[in-house]
Design an enzyme around this catalytic site. Sequence first.
Site, PDB file in Angstrom:
ATOM      1  N   SER A 155      36.282  40.905  35.226  1.00  0.00           N
ATOM      2  CA  SER A 155      37.600  41.371  35.613  1.00  0.00           C
ATOM      3  C   SER A 155      38.671  40.447  35.011  1.00  0.00           C
ATOM      4  O   SER A 155      38.590  40.121  33.835  1.00  0.00           O
ATOM      5  CB  SER A 155      37.657  41.391  37.149  1.00  0.00           C
ATOM      6  OG  SER A 155      38.584  42.291  37.598  1.00  0.00           O
ATOM      7  N   ASP A 425      33.927  52.565  36.101  1.00  0.00           N
ATOM      8  CA  ASP A 425      34.932  51.560  36.435  1.00  0.00           C
ATOM      9  C   ASP A 425      36.300  51.921  35.848  1.00  0.00           C
ATOM     10  O   ASP A 425      36.455  51.980  34.631  1.00  0.00           O
ATOM     11  CB  ASP A 425      34.472  50.202  35.874  1.00  0.00           C
ATOM     12  CG  ASP A 425      35.471  49.100  36.134  1.00  0.00           C
ATOM     13  OD1 ASP A 425      36.348  49.272  37.011  1.00  0.00           O
ATOM     14  OD2 ASP A 425      35.378  48.051  35.458  1.00  0.00           O
ATOM     15  N   HIS A 450      32.385  48.301  38.302  1.00  0.00           N
ATOM     16  CA  HIS A 450      33.090  47.092  37.861  1.00  0.00           C
ATOM     17  C   HIS A 450      32.119  45.908  37.721  1.00  0.00           C
ATOM     18  O   HIS A 450      31.540  45.453  38.693  1.00  0.00           O
ATOM     19  CB  HIS A 450      34.166  46.787  38.904  1.00  0.00           C
ATOM     20  CG  HIS A 450      35.289  45.936  38.426  1.00  0.00           C
ATOM     21  ND1 HIS A 450      35.878  46.065  37.186  1.00  0.00           N
ATOM     22  CD2 HIS A 450      35.968  44.938  39.042  1.00  0.00           C
ATOM     23  CE1 HIS A 450      36.860  45.190  37.069  1.00  0.00           C
ATOM     24  NE2 HIS A 450      36.941  44.491  38.176  1.00  0.00           N
TER      25      HIS A 450
END
Length: 495
Positions: A155, A425, A450
């Site tokens: 991320s 995601d 994710h």
Amino acid sequence: MKSFLVILLILAISCNGQDYKTYYFDQKVNHEGFEMNDLTFKQKYLVKDDFYRYDKGPILFYCGNEGPIEMFYNNTGFQTHTLAKELNGLVVFMEHRYFGESWPFGNEEESLKKGNNKYLTSLQALNDYVVFLNWFKKSLGCADDECPVIAIGGSYGGMLAAWIRMKFPNVVDASLAASAPIYQFLNREGLNQTLFYSIITRNYAQNGCSDKIHQAYQYLTNIIDSPMSTKYFKYQYDSIFANISQAMNTCEPITNSTGLTQLRTYMDTAYSYMAMTNYPQASSFLRSMPAWPANASCIPMEAVNSNSTVFELFSAIKLSTDTFYNYDQSANCSDISQGDDGASDNDMSGWNILACSDMVLPMASNGKTDMFYNQPWNFEQYKEWCNYTYGVTPNYDWALDFYGGRNDLEMENFSNIFFSNGMLDPWSGGSPTEYLSEDLPTNYMYASAHHNDLRLPQEGDPESVVQGRELEIKYLKKWIQHKLPPNYFINKSDY
Ligand SMILES: *[C@@H]1O[C@H](CO)[C@@H](O)[C@H](O)[C@H]1NC(C)=O
Ligand SMILES: *[C@@H]1O[C@H](CO)[C@@H](O)[C@H](O)[C@H]1NC(C)=O
Ligand SMILES: *[C@@H]1O[C@H](CO)[C@@H](O)[C@H](O)[C@H]1NC(C)=O
Ligand SMILES: *[C@@H]1O[C@H](CO)[C@@H](O)[C@H](O)[C@H]1NC(C)=O
Ligand SMILES: *[C@@H]1O[C@H](CO)[C@@H](O)[C@H](O)[C@H]1NC(C)=O
Ligand SMILES: *[C@@H]1O[C@H](CO)[C@@H](O)[C@H](O)[C@H]1NC(C)=O
Ligand SMILES: *[C@@H]1O[C@H](CO)[C@@H](O)[C@H](O)[C@H]1NC(C)=O
Ligand SMILES: *[C@@H]1O[C@H](CO)[C@@H](O)[C@H](O)[C@H]1NC(C)=O
Ligand SMILES: *[C@@H]1O[C@H](CO)[C@@H](O)[C@H](O)[C@H]1NC(C)=O
Ligand SMILES: *[C@@H]1O[C@H](CO)[C@@H](O)[C@H](O)[C@H]1NC(C)=O
């Protein structure tokens, strides 16, 4: 809607006890300019050395992102176990400044004050990691051509892992950037601001309920957008408010259109996060969720058809969003006021300050290519909110102007970064998923949410993720081999 969705690693893996040691590094508060050079703070880092054999072996460095570092440590089992073992690596996790315990001005309150918060930028964070790594390698007795460094992150942490290799290739030899939306910036060529929400929608469309969720959004939006001034209409709406309140079992009754707006945000949070964390195993981190939460949230929607009453529609939405908010059935009513904060118990100030400075990730929904509603990014309002709340002004172009990546050609200047993404995601919409070059492999994994690949390998992982991890290991080995003895990976047990 969620203009600043925090991008956390979500999902807990139970690690049995602590297998790392905690340290603190004296870090400079400000890396830019020279006037505050003597100010330092304690920056936390964790070290795990149980697979480390050869004292000039690889350093596996996790670039901390927006939260306490233990949270990322607990959720990155692929690095702490699989990779550490495969490479006989020394695992280091460093906390991001202004998170966890790493406060540049003594404590959270003092550090987040206007003025003091200005050192909370991605560039300051990258500098922290570079300064630390230089010192750390020296303290291990490593020469420049020994102890190769692999930067890893998911991320926002994945963005840092990519950028640290792009900007400091002398310090970092290779990177694994998982679900890193380094293209989600205004000056990225061809940025599609609506892709984020259409990928979320895909999760529900594939499970057959996106149209029904859209029906509920449309119902709310029509009322929110309609004039409600006259007494007659007010009377009509009162019964609708009462119906929706009852169907949703709201803690406080909805009495006006502000309440409906809150309900919409409450739904946004649930559906966005369930898509992001649409993992194949049950989890209980920020909230308890079943395996494949987005899929599970579609099951209650099966009760809805085109003849359903408003009450029936929102009764289904209530059960559907409970998959996120109330899976453990501990809440006796729906607190729809939790809105934007509903996904996290953490104070989001730290991330918001980043998102108001150099990490502005604009995104928008339109209710046409997605199941949500029309909500363009409001540049002026956002700027004012940032200035008012944090005293900082967003710079939309800064990240790509300084780090690079405004288009694919620019990316060709860089090397040794593995970009992994999952098709479920939403952040993959702003990440490198298409071919760049031989030195910048991308892997876009089906049925993967994710940064699923960073999690500890488990039963039930999609084949795409299983194979993806193999590929990551293969490339990382290739990129660091030249700084290791010949046959290091073949005769690993010798070290
Ligand atoms: C991380 O895991 C450890 C051990 O299971 C636990 O004690 C700790 O509370 C966890 N920390 C976070 C921030 O999740
Ligand atoms: C942006 O993404 C949406 C949703 O996938 C798509 O329908 C639209 O055509 C895209 N827009 C552009 C300009 O590519
Ligand atoms: C859940 O939905 C996703 C698509 O959104 C799909 O890839 C996955 O296989 C589904 N899982 C199950 C168990 O059906
Ligand atoms: C509201 O619910 C009641 C029953 O609880 C029902 O009689 C009424 O028709 C509903 N009104 C609307 C507008 O759906
Ligand atoms: C409108 O609804 C909000 C949220 O439920 C509530 O806080 C507010 O007091 C209401 N306003 C009026 C005028 O009733
Ligand atoms: C909706 O109601 C109409 C008229 O009563 C009926 O013909 C139709 O089959 C119903 N549709 C569904 C999906 O139940
Ligand atoms: C519902 O939950 C709230 C807060 O969790 C609590 O204060 C309240 O007493 C509960 N009400 C009932 C009827 O259980
Ligand atoms: C930012 O906010 C301050 C007050 O908090 C105000 O004086 C200033 O004019 C604002 N700047 C902009 C550009 O809006
Ligand atoms: C590096 O990026 C520039 C654009 O900034 C581009 O023109 C150039 O072709 C790239 N160089 C290489 C070697 O790819
Ligand atoms: C690997 O180690 C074994 C045993 O220590 C040794 O016999 C062999 O020569 C080594 N192979 C290579 C390729 O270094």
